[in-house]
Design a protein around this motif. Structure first.
Motif, PDB file in Angstrom:
ATOM      1  N   VAL A 150      -2.607 -18.158  -6.887  1.00 44.37           N
ATOM      2  CA  VAL A 150      -1.214 -17.620  -6.073  1.00 44.37           C
ATOM      3  C   VAL A 150      -1.225 -15.962  -5.957  1.00 44.37           C
ATOM      4  O   VAL A 150      -0.716 -15.173  -5.462  1.00 44.37           O
ATOM      5  N   ARG A 151      -0.978 -15.526  -7.330  1.00 44.57           N
ATOM      6  CA  ARG A 151      -0.556 -13.874  -7.238  1.00 44.57           C
ATOM      7  C   ARG A 151      -1.868 -13.489  -6.903  1.00 44.57           C
ATOM      8  O   ARG A 151      -1.459 -12.456  -5.657  1.00 44.57           O
ATOM      9  N   ARG A 152      -3.072 -13.868  -6.417  1.00 42.41           N
ATOM     10  CA  ARG A 152      -4.314 -12.902  -6.023  1.00 42.41           C
ATOM     11  C   ARG A 152      -3.639 -13.418  -4.276  1.00 42.41           C
ATOM     12  O   ARG A 152      -4.077 -11.826  -3.472  1.00 42.41           O
ATOM     13  N   ILE A 153      -3.286 -14.246  -3.807  1.00 43.08           N
ATOM     14  CA  ILE A 153      -2.921 -14.220  -2.691  1.00 43.08           C
ATOM     15  C   ILE A 153      -1.674 -13.627  -1.947  1.00 43.08           C
ATOM     16  O   ILE A 153      -1.864 -12.914  -0.774  1.00 43.08           O
ATOM     17  N   MET A 154      -0.791 -13.359  -2.594  1.00 44.66           N
ATOM     18  CA  MET A 154       0.877 -13.022  -2.947  1.00 44.66           C
ATOM     19  C   MET A 154      -0.281 -11.156  -2.866  1.00 44.66           C
ATOM     20  O   MET A 154       0.918 -10.895  -2.167  1.00 44.66           O
ATOM     21  N   ALA A 155      -0.862 -11.194  -3.669  1.00 40.47           N
ATOM     22  CA  ALA A 155      -1.255  -9.536  -3.381  1.00 40.47           C
ATOM     23  C   ALA A 155      -2.099  -8.512  -2.462  1.00 40.47           C
ATOM     24  O   ALA A 155      -1.676  -7.729  -1.817  1.00 40.47           O
ATOM     25  N   GLY A 156      -2.745  -9.926  -2.079  1.00 39.60           N
ATOM     26  CA  GLY A 156      -3.458  -9.404  -0.788  1.00 39.60           C
ATOM     27  C   GLY A 156      -3.215  -9.225   0.976  1.00 39.60           C
ATOM     28  O   GLY A 156      -3.211  -8.843   1.824  1.00 39.60           O
ATOM     29  N   ILE A 157      -1.737  -9.694   0.708  1.00 46.41           N
ATOM     30  CA  ILE A 157      -0.405  -9.852   2.510  1.00 46.41           C
ATOM     31  C   ILE A 157       0.314  -8.661   2.240  1.00 46.41           C
ATOM     32  O   ILE A 157       1.349  -8.064   1.168  1.00 46.41           O
ATOM     33  N   PRO A 158      -0.015  -8.059   2.822  1.00 49.41           N
ATOM     34  CA  PRO A 158       1.095  -6.256   3.307  1.00 49.41           C
ATOM     35  C   PRO A 158       2.515  -6.753   3.012  1.00 49.41           C
ATOM     36  O   PRO A 158       2.711  -8.064   3.715  1.00 49.41           O
ATOM     37  N   MET A 159       2.928  -5.835   3.051  1.00 47.67           N
ATOM     38  CA  MET A 159       4.614  -6.021   2.626  1.00 47.67           C
ATOM     39  C   MET A 159       5.523  -6.734   4.604  1.00 47.67           C
ATOM     40  O   MET A 159       6.145  -7.225   4.559  1.00 47.67           O
ATOM     41  N   PRO A 160       4.881  -5.688   5.257  1.00 45.35           N
ATOM     42  CA  PRO A 160       5.473  -6.106   6.468  1.00 45.35           C
ATOM     43  C   PRO A 160       4.978  -7.040   7.063  1.00 45.35           C
ATOM     44  O   PRO A 160       5.852  -7.553   7.762  1.00 45.35           O
ATOM     45  N   ILE A 161       4.286  -8.394   6.596  1.00 46.63           N
ATOM     46  CA  ILE A 161       3.441  -8.838   7.769  1.00 46.63           C
ATOM     47  C   ILE A 161       4.854 -10.419   6.755  1.00 46.63           C
ATOM     48  O   ILE A 161       4.852 -11.323   7.407  1.00 46.63           O
ATOM     49  N   GLY A 432      -5.006  -0.415  -3.345  1.00 43.99           N
ATOM     50  CA  GLY A 432      -5.057  -1.617  -4.112  1.00 43.99           C
ATOM     51  C   GLY A 432      -3.746  -1.510  -3.862  1.00 43.99           C
ATOM     52  O   GLY A 432      -2.976  -2.517  -4.880  1.00 43.99           O
ATOM     53  N   SER A 433      -2.833  -0.940  -2.876  1.00 54.80           N
ATOM     54  CA  SER A 433      -1.348  -1.266  -2.592  1.00 54.80           C
ATOM     55  C   SER A 433      -1.036  -2.219  -1.608  1.00 54.80           C
ATOM     56  O   SER A 433      -1.969  -2.353  -0.554  1.00 54.80           O
ATOM     57  N   SER A 434      -0.378  -3.392  -1.657  1.00 54.74           N
ATOM     58  CA  SER A 434       0.041  -4.075  -0.651  1.00 54.74           C
ATOM     59  C   SER A 434       1.901  -4.967  -1.229  1.00 54.74           C
ATOM     60  O   SER A 434       2.375  -3.945  -1.556  1.00 54.74           O
ATOM     61  N   CYS A 435       1.568  -6.268  -0.766  1.00 56.38           N
ATOM     62  CA  CYS A 435       2.877  -6.470  -0.875  1.00 56.38           C
ATOM     63  C   CYS A 435       3.036  -7.133  -2.372  1.00 56.38           C
ATOM     64  O   CYS A 435       2.041  -8.007  -2.975  1.00 56.38           O
TER      65      CYS A 435
END
Length: 435
Positions: A150-161, A432-435
């Motif tokens: 779950v954490r990996r999925i959330m980390a991979g989606i950019p915040m604006p989306i 490595g920055s993302s949502c």
């Protein structure tokens, strides 16, 4: 003076994580849990009012949806009262425990999209079969959290989306202000005027927070107009939990478990994480998932839908005040949720006796800042095409395989963004920055 940092340790700053080369399964809080003295020191009028409004929001519209689905599905009054008791009990316990440990406003509630998708299922499945799906969903969410996926999925989606999805979900709260004012100007009109007055004059706003003033104005308007319509028939005061023995059938499991789990982990928790991050908090994503799974199992014992972190509740809890003190708003919300769980039948009748315009106007006004922040984050910098597609798909109400449109908005928007906005993703992958 700036408040204490809420940043969670990174792998570089966490010796245990650095030694193993892996992130810990449960995110470690950046400071010791809050004690009684901390809570007394940090609690103030803006935070108390935010907590009260969070409870009013949860105890009105979402409860109305829950009761409507239960009634349409043929549930008895005792079963529906037990459902309401369970969801508020888990919301209160999870919110208080998590907010104290992490010193962040981590508000839990229950899945409204999940509740809605139960409507058609209750027409051809027994309630015992649905409860069986509740138990399995809780176990599945807990298992997925234990893997760290779950954490990996959330980390991979950019915040604006993600924030575009949040903006689409929150948009109706903004339009509710207009519709409620038009439908019931006697109640909603004074609320809007008081909010504008307190927000426009800082001296007044410091004396009484604008949203708290809106709440008071609404109560006065409802009382003065005689629109408080309490059911004279009465009913029980204290909730009596009812345990429904689960039935585990393939039909119910295949129809409900995966949609419920996706709704909890991606749609609901995703909103909550995005809202908290936009308010400069660092929510513990995996701890959220673990708590959601555990408390979903508790909810199932009451015959209630899955527990989760929600965007609207956390937007209300973080709508004002210093960031490092906002956890006290969550504590107020959590404590009131426990009270509501105990007196669920009586308080539900009380909340449903208020006119709809009062609830819509109050919720919409309290959510304005969160809605503004969602649009700014979604469309101000990069990933704007992906964000736009996410917004459009989510607001369209697309429903495939019993899964909420917010999920498909993120999936389709992210796919379009990867295809059309490759330059925007390149820096994300390298830094490595993302949502």
């Amino acid at each position: 003076m700036p408040g204490p940092s809420n940043h969670l340790p990174t792998r570089e700053s966490d010796p245990a994580a650095a030694a193993t080369g892996r992130d810990p399964l449960l995110e470690r809080p950046a400071q010791r849990p809050a004690g009684i003295r901390d809570v007394i020191r940090d609690l103030g009028a803006p935070f108390a009012s935010n907590g009260v409004i969070g409870l009013i929001f949860s105890a009105s519209g979402p409860i109305a949806v829950t009761l409507a689905v239960g009634a349409a599905g043929g549930l008895s009054q005792a079963q529906m009262a037990s459902w309401v008791c369970g969801i508020f009990l888990s919301a209160g316990l999870a919110t208080i425990v998590m907010s104290l440990i992490y010193r962040q406003p981590l508000g839990f509630a229950w899945s409204i999209p999940g509740t809605v998708l139960l409507g058609p299922s209750l027409q051809h499945l027994s309630f015992a079969e649905v409860v069986g799906a509740f138990f399995t969903t809780g176990v599945l969410v807990l298992a997925l959290a234990a893997t760290g996926v779950v954490r990996r999925i959330m980390a991979g989606i950019p915040m604006p989306i993600v924030m575009a999805m949040v903006a689409a979900v929150f948009l109706r709260f903004g339009t509710d202000i207009v519709s409620s004012t038009q439908a019931n100007p006697v109640v909603a009109g004074p609320m809007v005027l008081v909010f504008i007055l307190l927000a426009a004059i800082p001296a007044l706003g410091r004396w009484i927070p604008p949203v708290l003033g809106t709440l008071i104005a609404g109560i006065i308007a409802v009382a003065a107009s005689g629109q408080f319509a309490l059911d004279p028939a009465g009913g029980p005061i204290v909730a009596t939990p009812v345990f429904t023995a689960p039935e585990f059938t393939w039909a119910a499991q295949l129809e409900l478990v995966v949609p419920l789990a996706i709704t909890v982990l991606i749609v609901q928790n995703g909103q909550g994480v995005a809202v908290l991050r936009s308010a400069s908090h660092r929510p513990p994503v995996n701890a959220f998932a673990m708590a959601s799974g555990g408390f979903s199992i508790l909810n199932a014992c009451f015959g209630a839908v899955s527990a989760c972190v929600t965007g609207p509740t956390n937007a209300l809890l973080t709508s004002s005040g210093h960031k490092h003190r906002q956890y006290t708003a969550a504590l107020v919300y959590g404590f009131l949720s426990l009270v509501f769980a105990l007196f669920a039948p009586m308080l539900t009748r009380f909340m449903l006796a208020t006119p709809e315009a009062f609830v819509l106007a109050l919720g919409g006004i309290a959510m304005l800042r969160a809605l503004q922040q969602a649009f700014v984050t979604a469309f101000a910098t990069k990933f704007t095409m992906g964000a736009l597609v996410t917004f459009v798909v989510t607001i369209s109400g697309l429903d495939l395989f019993n899964i909420h449109a917010a999920f498909w908005g993120i999936v389709i928007g992210y796919g379009v963004s990867r295809l059309l906005e490759r330059k925007d993703h390149a820096p994300e992958e390298s830094t490595g920055s993302s949502c």
